[in-house]
Design an enzyme around this catalytic site. Structure first.
Site, PDB file in Angstrom:
ATOM      1  N   GLN A   1       0.593  -1.217  -0.039  1.00 41.30           N
ATOM      2  CA  GLN A   1      -0.129  -0.171   0.566  1.00 41.30           C
ATOM      3  C   GLN A   1       0.962   1.002  -0.688  1.00 41.30           C
ATOM      4  OE1 GLN A   1      -2.846   0.187   2.990  1.00 41.30           O
ATOM      5  NE2 GLN A   1      -3.971   2.480   1.864  1.00 41.30           N
ATOM      6  N   PHE A   2       1.431   1.660  -0.978  1.00 43.13           N
ATOM      7  CA  PHE A   2       2.185   2.707  -1.224  1.00 43.13           C
ATOM      8  C   PHE A   2       1.199   4.023  -0.846  1.00 43.13           C
ATOM      9  CE2 PHE A   2      -0.311   3.522  -4.924  1.00 43.13           C
ATOM     10  CZ  PHE A   2      -0.625   5.061  -5.184  1.00 43.13           C
ATOM     11  N   THR A   3       0.061   4.182  -0.510  1.00 43.43           N
ATOM     12  CA  THR A   3      -0.839   5.057   0.213  1.00 43.43           C
ATOM     13  C   THR A   3      -0.225   5.525   1.663  1.00 43.43           C
ATOM     14  OG1 THR A   3      -2.909   3.920  -0.071  1.00 43.43           O
ATOM     15  CG2 THR A   3      -2.575   5.004  -2.027  1.00 43.43           C
TER      16      THR A   3
END
Length: 164
Positions: free
Chosen positions: A80-82
């Site tokens: 989850q790059f966010t």
């Protein structure tokens, strides 16, 4: 590296209407990879997640006594790059997240590290870069955030939200 760890009764990942991974009791771990992360960050997150004492001991009645490994529960890892998003005005900016072409092999090596450090069959993951529906039944709820030392501050200090 940043990990948001949730104790769950069950969790699953769905991609394009199909369940690609699922676990029963255990930990759902959302993983964000910072552009400066190294193997040392991955080692730290793997060790801490697998050894965090987030489960009760039914034999002794003690809360916060057993790790996911000691409980023989599952681990579901989801990239989850966010987790490294920051707001610029009202728009999210993800420039400190590792770029996808570098992050994919790095994340895959993290998943492999978890499998080698625990039981391969107990460690599941989502689909890197895919639009995923993550379903979970929280247990508690218990949610912990871990940041590895290198990417969170550039020093050896480790930030662990929720621990006193």
């Amino acid at each position: 590296m940043r990990a948001v760890v949730q104790r769950v009764l069950s969790a699953s990942v769905e991609v394009e209407g199909r369940v690609v991974s699922e676990i029963g009791p255990g930990l759902l771990v959302l993983v964000g990879v910072h552009e400066s992360d190294t193997d040392a960050d991955a080692d730290y997150i793997c060790r801490k997640v697998l050894n965090m004492r987030l489960f009760s001991n039914s034999k002794t009645g003690k809360a916060w006594d057993l790790s996911v490994k000691q409980s023989n529960f599952g681990v579901l890892l989801v990239s989850q790059f966010t987790l490294y998003g920051i707001l610029k005005g009202n728009k999210p900016d993800f420039h400190v997240a590792m770029p996808p072409q570098k992050a994919k092999p790095f994340y895959e090596s993290l998943v492999e590290k978890f499998r080698k450090s625990y039981t391969s069959d107990a460690v599941k993951d989502g689909v890197f870069g895919a639009m995923m529906k993550v379903n979970l039944v929280n247990d508690g709820p218990v949610t912990m955030q871990l940041d590895s030392s290198v990417s969170c501050s550039g020093s050896s200090e480790v930030v662990e939200v929720g621990e006193q």
